[in-house]
Design a protein around this motif. Structure first.
Motif, short mmCIF file in Angstrom:
data_model
loop_
_atom_site.label_atom_id
_atom_site.label_comp_id
_atom_site.label_asym_id
_atom_site.label_seq_id
_atom_site.Cartn_x
_atom_site.Cartn_y
_atom_site.Cartn_z
N CYS A 69 0.82 -1.20 -0.22
CA CYS A 69 -0.08 -0.07 0.15
C CYS A 69 0.85 1.29 0.02
O CYS A 69 0.74 2.38 -0.60
CB CYS A 69 -1.00 0.07 1.18
SG CYS A 69 -2.47 -1.30 1.08
N HIS A 70 1.97 1.31 0.48
CA HIS A 70 2.77 2.22 0.65
C HIS A 70 3.49 2.52 -0.72
O HIS A 70 3.37 3.58 -1.13
CB HIS A 70 4.04 2.12 1.76
CG HIS A 70 4.78 3.18 2.08
ND1 HIS A 70 6.32 3.35 1.80
CD2 HIS A 70 4.46 4.60 2.46
CE1 HIS A 70 6.91 4.39 2.10
NE2 HIS A 70 5.76 5.20 2.53
N ALA A 71 3.85 1.34 -1.51
CA ALA A 71 4.58 1.79 -2.56
C ALA A 71 3.54 2.24 -3.54
O ALA A 71 3.66 2.94 -4.49
CB ALA A 71 5.06 0.20 -3.22
N GLU A 72 1.97 1.59 -3.60
CA GLU A 72 1.00 2.01 -4.39
C GLU A 72 0.48 3.45 -3.98
O GLU A 72 -0.57 3.80 -4.64
CB GLU A 72 0.12 0.96 -4.48
CG GLU A 72 0.62 -0.43 -5.09
CD GLU A 72 0.99 -0.19 -6.69
OE1 GLU A 72 0.51 0.57 -7.43
OE2 GLU A 72 2.05 -0.92 -7.16
N GLN A 73 0.69 3.92 -2.80
CA GLN A 73 -0.16 5.08 -2.20
C GLN A 73 -1.29 4.65 -1.99
O GLN A 73 -2.15 5.59 -2.29
CB GLN A 73 0.41 6.19 -3.20
CG GLN A 73 1.90 6.77 -3.11
CD GLN A 73 2.31 7.41 -1.67
OE1 GLN A 73 1.76 8.35 -1.39
NE2 GLN A 73 3.00 6.60 -1.00
N ILE A 74 -1.85 3.55 -1.32
CA ILE A 74 -3.22 3.28 -1.30
C ILE A 74 -3.47 3.39 0.30
O ILE A 74 -2.68 2.85 1.18
CB ILE A 74 -3.26 1.67 -1.57
CG1 ILE A 74 -3.28 1.37 -2.79
CG2 ILE A 74 -4.88 1.30 -1.13
CD1 ILE A 74 -4.20 1.47 -3.96
N PRO A 75 -4.28 4.28 0.70
CA PRO A 75 -4.90 4.52 1.94
C PRO A 75 -5.15 3.12 2.57
O PRO A 75 -5.67 2.51 2.13
CB PRO A 75 -5.77 5.54 2.09
CG PRO A 75 -5.75 6.44 0.65
CD PRO A 75 -5.17 5.26 -0.50
N VAL A 76 -4.87 3.22 3.86
CA VAL A 76 -4.98 1.77 4.90
C VAL A 76 -6.26 2.54 6.04
O VAL A 76 -5.70 3.01 6.67
CB VAL A 76 -4.08 1.29 5.37
CG1 VAL A 76 -4.37 -0.08 6.15
CG2 VAL A 76 -3.05 0.82 3.98
N ILE A 77 -7.19 1.55 6.20
CA ILE A 77 -8.04 1.99 7.40
C ILE A 77 -8.15 0.67 8.19
O ILE A 77 -8.57 -0.63 7.48
CB ILE A 77 -9.38 2.13 6.99
CG1 ILE A 77 -9.60 3.46 5.92
CG2 ILE A 77 -10.64 2.45 7.92
CD1 ILE A 77 -10.74 3.72 5.12
N ALA A 78 -7.67 0.65 9.50
CA ALA A 78 -7.57 -0.63 10.11
C ALA A 78 -9.04 -0.93 10.68
O ALA A 78 -9.81 0.15 11.11
CB ALA A 78 -6.57 -0.40 11.17
N ARG A 79 -9.48 -2.05 10.96
CA ARG A 79 -10.87 -2.27 11.47
C ARG A 79 -10.88 -3.56 12.55
O ARG A 79 -10.08 -4.47 12.19
CB ARG A 79 -11.79 -2.72 10.41
CG ARG A 79 -13.16 -3.00 10.91
CD ARG A 79 -14.10 -3.46 9.69
NE ARG A 79 -15.14 -4.23 10.34
CZ ARG A 79 -16.42 -3.46 10.22
NH1 ARG A 79 -16.75 -2.46 9.93
NH2 ARG A 79 -17.52 -4.28 10.58
N GLY A 80 -11.32 -3.22 13.70
CA GLY A 80 -11.36 -4.52 14.65
C GLY A 80 -12.92 -5.17 14.45
O GLY A 80 -13.04 -5.72 13.39
N ALA A 81 -13.47 -5.14 15.63
CA ALA A 81 -14.71 -5.85 15.41
C ALA A 81 -15.94 -4.94 14.79
O ALA A 81 -16.71 -5.36 14.53
CB ALA A 81 -15.16 -6.15 16.91
N GLY A 82 -15.38 -3.69 14.58
CA GLY A 82 -16.41 -2.78 13.91
C GLY A 82 -17.48 -2.14 15.06
O GLY A 82 -18.78 -1.94 14.55
N THR A 83 -17.20 -2.18 16.33
CA THR A 83 -18.18 -1.76 17.30
C THR A 83 -18.06 -0.31 17.57
O THR A 83 -18.71 0.20 18.22
CB THR A 83 -18.16 -2.87 18.54
OG1 THR A 83 -16.93 -2.55 18.96
CG2 THR A 83 -18.49 -4.00 18.28
N GLY A 84 -17.12 0.51 17.03
CA GLY A 84 -16.72 1.82 17.38
C GLY A 84 -17.96 2.67 16.98
O GLY A 84 -18.62 2.57 16.08
N LEU A 85 -18.13 3.75 17.70
CA LEU A 85 -19.24 4.54 17.48
C LEU A 85 -19.09 6.08 17.08
O LEU A 85 -19.77 7.01 17.09
CB LEU A 85 -19.82 4.63 19.17
CG LEU A 85 -20.40 3.36 19.75
CD1 LEU A 85 -20.64 3.79 21.31
CD2 LEU A 85 -21.68 2.84 18.97
N SER A 86 -17.83 6.20 16.38
CA SER A 86 -17.48 7.19 15.99
C SER A 86 -17.08 7.37 14.38
O SER A 86 -16.72 8.26 13.96
CB SER A 86 -16.33 8.04 16.72
OG SER A 86 -15.10 7.27 16.80
#
Lengths: 493, 354
Positions: A69-86
């Motif tokens: 992703c760094h080489a291709e300049q693709i942004p990365v969004i991390a996700r756990g259980a997806g229970t976050g409220l924001s």
């Protein structure tokens, strides 16, 4: 815009091919039917179909993905259980959604040193369950603890009902392994209680996936208290309840949990779980004391007498553990209970100095009438963390927008009285505009400089947590306060 | 002079230093001057920058200017039966709040109550560009923006000059008692670890080479009951003992030998370091007086998954703190530049290369 989408889509196939060199086919998702479950987190009002989802299960795979992703300049969004409220894990077109859900192993338990080394996808409650046999537990207990994972807890600095006494996530972890945007593996913190250099452990905690990908967490464990006891106190006036909290603390007692609910929340919870709450009360307080048996007995008597003096209309001490659990059940089920009364609700997360509680609730009630949107209030009273829940119906045109406007006003009020826009849920995408109110341009610039130190190309979870100065400048034009522009140093567009 | 005027004075000096690339040596009460590398630079005296700004006992929060004497803060808290639970070492009468937070040091209560950084809620500071910034606040829970107040804690003034600090405070325990028990180090350590696994009202435990000291804090009943699970005789002047440990005034510390501080997992048993050892923090902090070479000591610390600090009586040609390497070091350099691009704030105080 059309040209941009076309460009993004054109890049997808070669990117997927490269990802498949790192991961098995089943661990790379891009068809909308496969990626749909990832379109939102716990803040379901915001949705976006992910571009590509990756599900690695080794640290080496995460490193390889990050390098790609760094080489291709693709942004990365991390996700756990997806229970976050924001909306911190809200996908974005042209970005990779990196799910850590497969990292589910408890790697090592050390009951003597009282630590557990776990993968980020381990559920919060699973840690306490695994160490219970040793008489230990992991203290932070966000109400989503059945489902939420420790990686997400670290990313958001999650709290819970016991954090007045036992602290937030930042107080209960010892070491992290992170992967930086360029794919390097870095150990933050250490095996002891501190580490050399800057306190990166504190910096990473609550950084909402903007500085690195958490791939391992070492948590601290505490001995299970010998006994926990809860008192329920009812009040005919919310201010009296607030004063009772101050009295308990002024008396030198730090309860394990100190929760307040207002009339609307009490009635909703009672209708849902029949916890035996007094439905005619304006507010109830739940005060839990824990420790060794004799200490709890002593403190219960003190708290009982303090609550009586502060004008409680009813006082109940749980006779046994079943009754104690029932009393808590009402509180822990407050959100779903309110969910039953309304098609949608919007949960806010401001923190205020406790003495401002009456002022803040009064203003919220006024606005509630003005916007014609009911509000229930659930309050971590010990530490001033207020969760107003605004009830609305997303299917009614304009109601979501009015709700958001109302919510925005509540957050700005929290700042006005000396508090903050987020106590434990994080900023994510949800409160990004209120960040422009809470912080001035110089602070935001310092945040960006810190971000740059870790991720100079801004590829990690872009657009979340910390707004750009331009966003704030544009927003400032809408929120002119006393005729002063909040960011006069910026060019206007 | 008002706090605002004092802040402005410091800001003007830093701004000028930034423009002229003049290194500054930040000077508070000068009580912890020995800690970290000795540096040169234009002296920036922040001593007179003092006073409690806001203290709200029922909210468990105090905000004070960084130059406020630590003693003054502790006295104000004591009047309301409250305390700084991380028991910051003063190392001299002139110790200031700013110095306590900038050094990030914590006393014997640390493993049971938390470290300095755990109690920091907010800071006002001036970065290396002369910009006045405000992070965090006076509330217990705050996740808006990066936690830069905690990052600044223990950064030895290399990222910013603290102007104001807000801290969480705690009630003083109703009662405290200290028990002593004559035991060899290995048995004492095993006991400390064992006590730590039980729901006992522990607030400190250490071993001075001969005796295991255990402090209990809480209600009278709680202590009475806990004393049944912990063997030992009650120490008459317990408070004085922990004070002397915190201030390094016990006989153990009366030496010109290099004093090493090892921060290791509490259950570390094998440290092959020649020298007298004092175990604190329930096993997690080891004070060792040793003439062994730094590399050997540091390697021992790393093997134990900890780190070693040359705390006192070091040689300025050496690093005081465990050297960093690789990406971790790069991140430190990047962060230093993010706060202090011209490297004017206490340069080389923490590490010789930044």
């Amino acid at each position: 815009m059309v040209a941009k989408i076309h460009k993004v889509n054109k890049r997808r196939s070669p990117f997927v091919r490269q990802l498949r060199r790192i991961l098995p086919r089943a661990s790379v998702l891009f068809d909308s039917e496969d990626t749909r479950p990832y379109e939102c987190d716990g803040l379901s009002a915001y949705r976006e179909l992910p571009w590509v989802v990756a599900l690695p299960d080794t640290i080496e795979q995460v490193q390889a993905i990050m390098r790609l992703c760094h080489a291709e300049q693709i942004p990365v969004i991390a996700r756990g259980a997806g229970t976050g409220l924001s909306g911190g894990a809200l996908p974005q077109d042209g970005s990779l959604l990196l799910s850590l859900a497969k990292f589910k192993q408890i790697i090592e338990l050390d009951p003597v040193a009282r630590t557990a080394r776990v993968q980020p996808g381990v559920r919060n409650l699973a840690i306490s369950e695994a160490v219970k046999q040793h008489g230990l537990y992991y203290a932070p207990d966000p109400s989503s603890q059945i489902a939420c994972t420790i990686g997400g807890n670290v990313a958001e600095n999650a709290g819970g009902v016991h954090c007045l006494k036992y602290g937030l996530t930042v107080h209960n972890i010892q070491q992290l392994i992170i992967i930086t945007m360029d794919g390097e593996r870095v150990t933050i913190g250490g095996g002891g209680l501190d580490s050399p250099g800057y306190d990166l452990l504190a910096l990473l905690t609550g950084s909402e996936g903007l500085l690195g990908i958490i791939v391992e967490v070492t948590v601290k464990l505490l001995p299970l208290p010998e006994r926990a006891q809860v008192i329920l106190a009812a009040f005919d006036d919310i201010e009296k309840a607030g004063n009772a909290v101050a009295d308990i603390i002024a008396h030198g007692i730090i309860p394990a949990g100190l929760e307040m609910m207002d009339r609307y929340a009490i009635q909703a919870a009672e209708a849902f779980v029949h916890a035996g709450y007094p439905e005619d009360a304006e507010a109830i307080l739940l005060c839990e004391l824990d420790g060794i048996n004799e200490e709890v007995s002593e403190q219960i008597l003190i708290v009982h007498s303090l609550l009586q003096k502060s004008g409680a209309t009813e006082l109940r001490t749980a006779k046994d553990n079943t009754e104690r659990e029932l009393m808590w059940k009402g509180r822990k089920a407050a959100f779903p209970a309110i969910g039953r009364l309304s098609p949608d609700y919007y949960c806010m997360d401001g923190t205020i100095p406790r003495k401002q509680l009456a002022t803040v609730l009064k203003r919220i009630n006024e606005w509630s009438k003005e916007y014609n949107l009911p509000v229930a209030n659930v309050f971590h009273a010990g530490d001033g963390n207020l969760h107003p829940l605004i009830l609305y119906d997303a299917n009614k045109p304009g109601e979501l927008e009015r709700t958001e406007e109302f919510g925005g006003k509540i957050l700005e009020l929290c700042i006005e009285v000396g508090g903050t826009i987020s106590g434990e849920h994080g900023v994510g995408i949800e409160k990004i505009d209120q960040m422009c109110v809470q912080f001035q341009a110089l602070e935001l610039k310092q945040f960006h400089a810190v971000k740059h130190a870790f991720d100079p190309e801004s590829l990690l979870n872009p657009g979340k947590a910390v707004p750009t100065l331009h966003r704030c400048a544009e927003l400032g034009a809408m929120h002119v306060h006393h005729g002063q522009l909040p960011h006069p140093e910026l060019e206007r567009f | 002079m008002s706090v605002e005027a004092q802040n402005q004075r410091i800001q003007d000096i830093v701004l000028h230093a930034y423009q002229t690339r003049t290194p500054l040596k930040i000077h508070g009460g000068n009580s912890k001057n020995f800690y970290g590398r000795q540096i040169n630079g234009q002296l920036l005296d922040v001593r007179h920058h003092g006073g409690i700004i806001h203290y709200e006992p029922t909210e468990l929060v105090i905000t004070a200017a960084a130059g406020t004497p630590l003693k003054l803060i502790e006295n104000a808290l004591a009047e309301h039966n409250q305390m700084l639970a991380f028991e910051p070492p003063h190392f001299g009468d002139r110790a200031t709040l700013g110095g306590a937070i900038a050094s990030g040091l914590s006393g014997p209560r640390r493993p049971y109550a938390g470290a300095a950084r755990d109690f920091v809620l907010g800071t006002k500071l001036i970065n290396g560009k002369g910009e006045q910034l405000h992070f965090g606040g006076e509330v217990m829970k705050n996740v808006a923006g990066y936690d830069l107040s905690r990052l600044l804690t223990g950064s030895l003034g290399t990222l910013g000059i603290l102007l104001e600090v807000s801290l969480k405070v705690l009630p003083r325990p109703a009662f405290e008692t200290t028990l002593i028990n004559k035991l060899p180090a290995d048995q004492a350590l095993a006991k400390m670890l064992n006590y730590g696994r039980k729901p006992l009202p522990l607030s400190a435990s250490c071993h001075d080479g001969q005796y295991l000291y255990t402090r209990l804090s809480g209600t009278k009943q709680a202590i009475k009951v806990a004393m049944q699970s912990i063997q030992g005789d009650e120490l008459n002047d317990g408070e004085q003992f922990w004070y002397k440990l915190r201030e390094q005034q016990l006989a153990f510390f009366d030496s010109e030998q290099p004093l090493w501080r090892l921060s290791v997992p509490a259950n570390t048993t094998k440290l092959n370091i020649n020298g007298e050892t004092f175990i604190d923090w329930g096993g997690a902090q080891r004070w060792i007086k040793s003439d062994m070479d730094a590399e050997t000591i540091r390697q021992q610390a790393i093997t134990a998954q900890g780190h070693a600090t040359l705390f006192r009586h070091g040689d300025n040609n050496e690093e005081y703190f465990q050297p960093l390497s690789g990406k971790l070091k790069q991140l430190h350099l990047n962060l230093k530049l993010a706060f202090d691009p011209n490297c004017i704030l206490n340069p080389t105080r923490m590490y010789s290369d930044f």
